[in-house]
Design an enzyme around this catalytic site. Structure first.
Site, PDB file in Angstrom:
ATOM      1  N   ASP A   1       0.860  -1.181   0.000  1.00  0.00           N
ATOM      2  CA  ASP A   1       0.000   0.000   0.000  1.00  0.00           C
ATOM      3  C   ASP A   1       0.902   1.239   0.000  1.00  0.00           C
ATOM      4  O   ASP A   1       2.019   1.184   0.521  1.00  0.00           O
ATOM      5  CB  ASP A   1      -0.887  -0.008   1.244  1.00  0.00           C
ATOM      6  CG  ASP A   1      -1.648   1.295   1.414  1.00  0.00           C
ATOM      7  OD1 ASP A   1      -2.390   1.654   0.491  1.00  0.00           O
ATOM      8  OD2 ASP A   1      -1.471   1.940   2.457  1.00  0.00           O
TER       9      ASP A   1
ATOM     10  N   THR B   1       0.099   4.975   0.888  1.00  0.00           N
ATOM     11  CA  THR B   1       0.017   5.945   1.979  1.00  0.00           C
ATOM     12  C   THR B   1       0.161   5.273   3.339  1.00  0.00           C
ATOM     13  O   THR B   1      -0.612   4.393   3.699  1.00  0.00           O
ATOM     14  CB  THR B   1      -1.322   6.695   1.921  1.00  0.00           C
ATOM     15  OG1 THR B   1      -1.471   7.269   0.622  1.00  0.00           O
ATOM     16  CG2 THR B   1      -1.366   7.793   2.962  1.00  0.00           C
TER      17      THR B   1
ATOM     18  N   ASP C   1      -1.650  -0.638   6.277  1.00  0.00           N
ATOM     19  CA  ASP C   1      -1.777  -0.172   7.659  1.00  0.00           C
ATOM     20  C   ASP C   1      -3.146   0.373   8.000  1.00  0.00           C
ATOM     21  O   ASP C   1      -3.456   0.614   9.160  1.00  0.00           O
ATOM     22  CB  ASP C   1      -0.739   0.919   7.947  1.00  0.00           C
ATOM     23  CG  ASP C   1      -1.053   2.210   7.211  1.00  0.00           C
ATOM     24  OD1 ASP C   1      -1.628   2.133   6.115  1.00  0.00           O
ATOM     25  OD2 ASP C   1      -0.724   3.286   7.738  1.00  0.00           O
TER      26      ASP C   1
END
Length: 709
Positions: A389, A391, A588
């Site tokens: 991922d 960001t 996250d």
């Protein structure tokens, strides 16, 4: 132990049973210790709110077996790996006696049971013998203890107590090493997540604050937590206002301002202010304690190779008995028969594999990496594709100012100073980035008279009696600010970049360009991943195409997918799994959770992870260090290599010993010594992962030079 007689079955499936104890808010640690001390039980997790306990156990054991065993149990705790000092000393004394006695003891057959050395062995190994007999009586199948018991009794009856003493002493050492490794693993996990506070300010009936040990705090009490202190309970704020950092629990990296009525959790820190909390959960019932239990239970989730090793060991036990019987029929030589009983593959295969898996989980935990089970280690060792991922994973998840473009007679510093004045009271990440840049340049910030935040658009402020607007292009357009200067900048800016527009007294005075900064060490991480067998690195992001492409090109990724919704990420991972069964996803946030669940291995990275991502992931990296991704794969590969190495050594050494024993080249004493020495060697080889390596502490993942792996 009265509690054990109140057991009521809630549900049971193979390997997992939940009982109701009828207790609430008891001492969870004590209750769990009682249940963990029972044979065949891998782990136990007590829930104070419901008064129930969840038990993970051997799949061959039914809930009725557990109930029967529990009802007859005495209270024992196994917080530490107990070494049977008294039993070992008795056996060592007997062994010295056998070596130093001058005249032989003339006994034979069953009378050999009365020899001092024989009695010493029987006393010390009573648990082994009992477990071996129980396995045959209740399951109809012999286990490793059955084989060891047969070897001990056969050695004693034959008049060779030295063989029995060697078997007991060396097998005890190898078993203890395995237990000690598991104990250290549990400690590292607890140390990493522990609240680590000894006392707290409790409010008594008169309203007076008194310092008391944490253990004395119970549900219904009120405690006060001051600035800089750690919260040790779960509860609700009844008085006060404070800024509280909850990143260790919720994963939210920005501290929250909490006041009366808000909930707080153990493990969070009061950054500013003070609060009085009504205790709703304390001790082992807190959220952080439940997280500890979650990771401790991970040790019971066996890797496929561990299950194979256990099944192989179970099948080899009856084979050893059959071979011993055949040798007796053919040779009538009790020495050769005894060699078949004292030499086996079971201990080395089973103990070394379990120790290697447990050691790896422990060392990872010691260095801030939580692995949810042995199966994760085996999967990590085979990873060939990594999806990241963007960001908060590839990037830091916070914008930084990369460029300031002034207009007319304005300078970069003037534009930044005006913007920082308008943004200084905002908690928005963009406002934080602008203020940080102004502070780094040591700019004098002008005072503002009034500020109004327009959600989703920007900020309106009065500075030097002039109207200041800081926000999106659309925000300025709504206020009829002319954007003509932009026509001259087509070559300097990209419309896809993140930009903040600034106007002063109805004139556009500048543009501030921001971007999400790539994590330090991410480029090196990708190179390390490739070095450890990763063929393809892909980035998934909900961000726009241009920023995503810029980062993907910068880091040398194989591909990237931009403007992806959470369901798009999950679908992409599902489809990609059809190409490879060795896929790792790193994320996250809440939007990453579905993709993490679909990947073969899901990993959350850093302090900004969300709680739902933590629940979904197989691996939790608690520090903001991307190099841990490569390190955990490297560790897993080394662990699997170690396991295969131990299997080969166990098979070769014991096969050689069995062959020499069958041909009569070695005595049962030497055979027992060779077998148990090999077992201790492979267990130590596995245990060195945690016993000798990894001097890191807590969350210091970056201190990688001291890793074993």
């Amino acid at each position: 132990m009265a509690m054990l007689h109140k057991l009521a079955l809630i549900h049971s499936i193979p390997g997992r049973t939940r009982f109701n104890l009828g207790l609430k808010y008891g001492k969870g640690a004590e209750i769990e210790a009682i249940f963990r001390s029972i044979p065949f039980v891998y782990s136990a997790s007590y829930t104070g709110e419901t008064g129930s306990i969840l038990i993970y156990h051997d799949t061959r054991v039914t809930w009725k077996d557990l109930y029967r065993t529990l009802s007859n149990s005495k209270k024992e705790t196994q917080e530490k790996a107990r070494f049977p000092i008294a039993e070992v000393l008795v056996c060592l004394s007997a062994f010295v006696f056998e070596l130093t006695r001058v005249s032989p003891i003339l006994t034979q057959g069953t009378t050999n049971l009365l020899r001092p050395s024989s009695l010493a062995v029987l006393y010390s190994s009573q648990k082994i013998i009992k477990n071996g007999i129980v396995a045959v009586m209740t399951k109809g199948k012999p286990n490793a203890d059955t084989l060891t018991s047969a070897a001990l009794l056969a050695s004693i009856l034959k008049g060779s107590p030295k063989s029995a003493l060697i078997i007991y002493l060396m097998s005890t050492i190898s078993e203890w090493l395995t237990e000690f490794t598991a104990y250290k693993t549990r400690n590292y996990v607890r140390d990493m997540l522990s609240v680590k506070v000894d006392s707290v300010w409790r409010v008594d009936e008169t309203g007076k604050e008194e310092r008391v040990p944490v253990e004395q705090v119970k549900v219904g009490d009120q405690v006060v937590v001051f600035q800089g202190e750690k919260v040790v309970v779960d509860g609700k704020i009844v008085a006060g206002v404070a800024t509280i950092d909850e990143s260790s629990i919720t994963g939210e990296f920005i501290p929250k301002e909490l006041t009366t009525g808000n909930n707080v959790f153990a493990g969070s820190v009061v950054v500013e202010g003070s609060v009085r909390i009504l205790v709703e959960k304390a001790g082992d019932d807190t959220a952080i304690s439940r997280m500890i239990h979650l990771i401790e239970e991970a040790q019971t989730k066996q890797a496929p190779i561990q299950s194979i090793a256990n099944r192989l060991s179970d099948k080899l036990v009856p084979i050893s008995f059959i071979l011993a019987g055949l040798i007796y029929v053919v040779t009538k030589d009790w020495n050769k028969v005894l060699n078949m009983l004292v030499i086996d593959y079971v201990c080395g295969i089973k103990l070394s594999t379990a120790t290697a898996i447990s050691s790896s989980i422990g060392l990872a935990a010691k260095n801030g990496i939580l692995l949810k089970g042995g199966q994760t280690i085996e999967k990590l060792a085979q990873i060939d594709t990594v999806i990241l991922d963007k960001t908060g994973t590839v990037t830091e998840g916070r914008p930084v100012v990369t460029k300031v473009i002034p207009f007319s007679d304005w300078t970069e510093d003037n534009v930044l100073a005006i913007s920082a004045s308008a943004e200084e009271h905002s908690s928005h990440p963009i406002a934080e980035a602008i203020c940080n840049e102004a502070n780094e340049r040591n700019l004098p910030i002008p005072e503002h008279k009034e500020i109004e935040m327009i959600v989703g658009r920007g900020i309106k402020a009065i500075i030097n009696d002039k109207l200041v607007l800081v926000g999106s292009k659309l925000f300025l357009t709504d206020w009829d600010i002319t954007l003509d200067p932009l026509n001259k900048l087509n070559s300097e800016i990209n419309q896809d970049e993140n930009m903040v527009f600034v106007s002063y007294d109805t004139q556009l005075i500048g543009i501030i360009v921001l971007e999400d900064k790539v994590r330090e060490g991410m480029k090196k991480t990708i190179n390390q991943l490739r070095r450890h067998g990763v063929d393809e690195v892909i980035m998934l992001t909900g961000d726009r195409f241009h920023p995503a492409k810029k980062i993907a090109d910068k880091l040398g990724m194989d591909a990237f997918i931009a403007e992806a919704l959470p369901e798009d990420k999950a679908n992409f991972v599902m489809k990609y799994k059809s190409k490879t069964d060795h896929l790792m996803m790193v994320g996250d946030g809440v939007n990453d959770a579905p993709a993490l669940a679909y990947a073969n291995v899901g990993i959350t990275l850093g302090t900004k992870r969300t709680d739902i991502a933590v629940e979904t992931a197989d691996v939790i990296v608690t520090a903001d260090d991307p190099l841990a991704l490569a390190e955990v794969i490297k560790m897993s590969q080394k662990t699997m290599k170690l396991i295969y190495q131990n299997l080969i050594v166990t098979v070769l050494v014991n096969s050689g010993a069995i062959l020499m024993g069958t041909l009569g080249y070695i005595t049962p004493v030497i055979g027992a010594a060779i077998h148990n020495a090999a077992t201790i060697a492979v267990v130590l080889n596995s245990g060195k992962i945690i016993l000798l390596g990894g001097r890191g502490s807590g969350n210091k993942v970056s201190n990688r030079s001291q890793y074993y792996w």
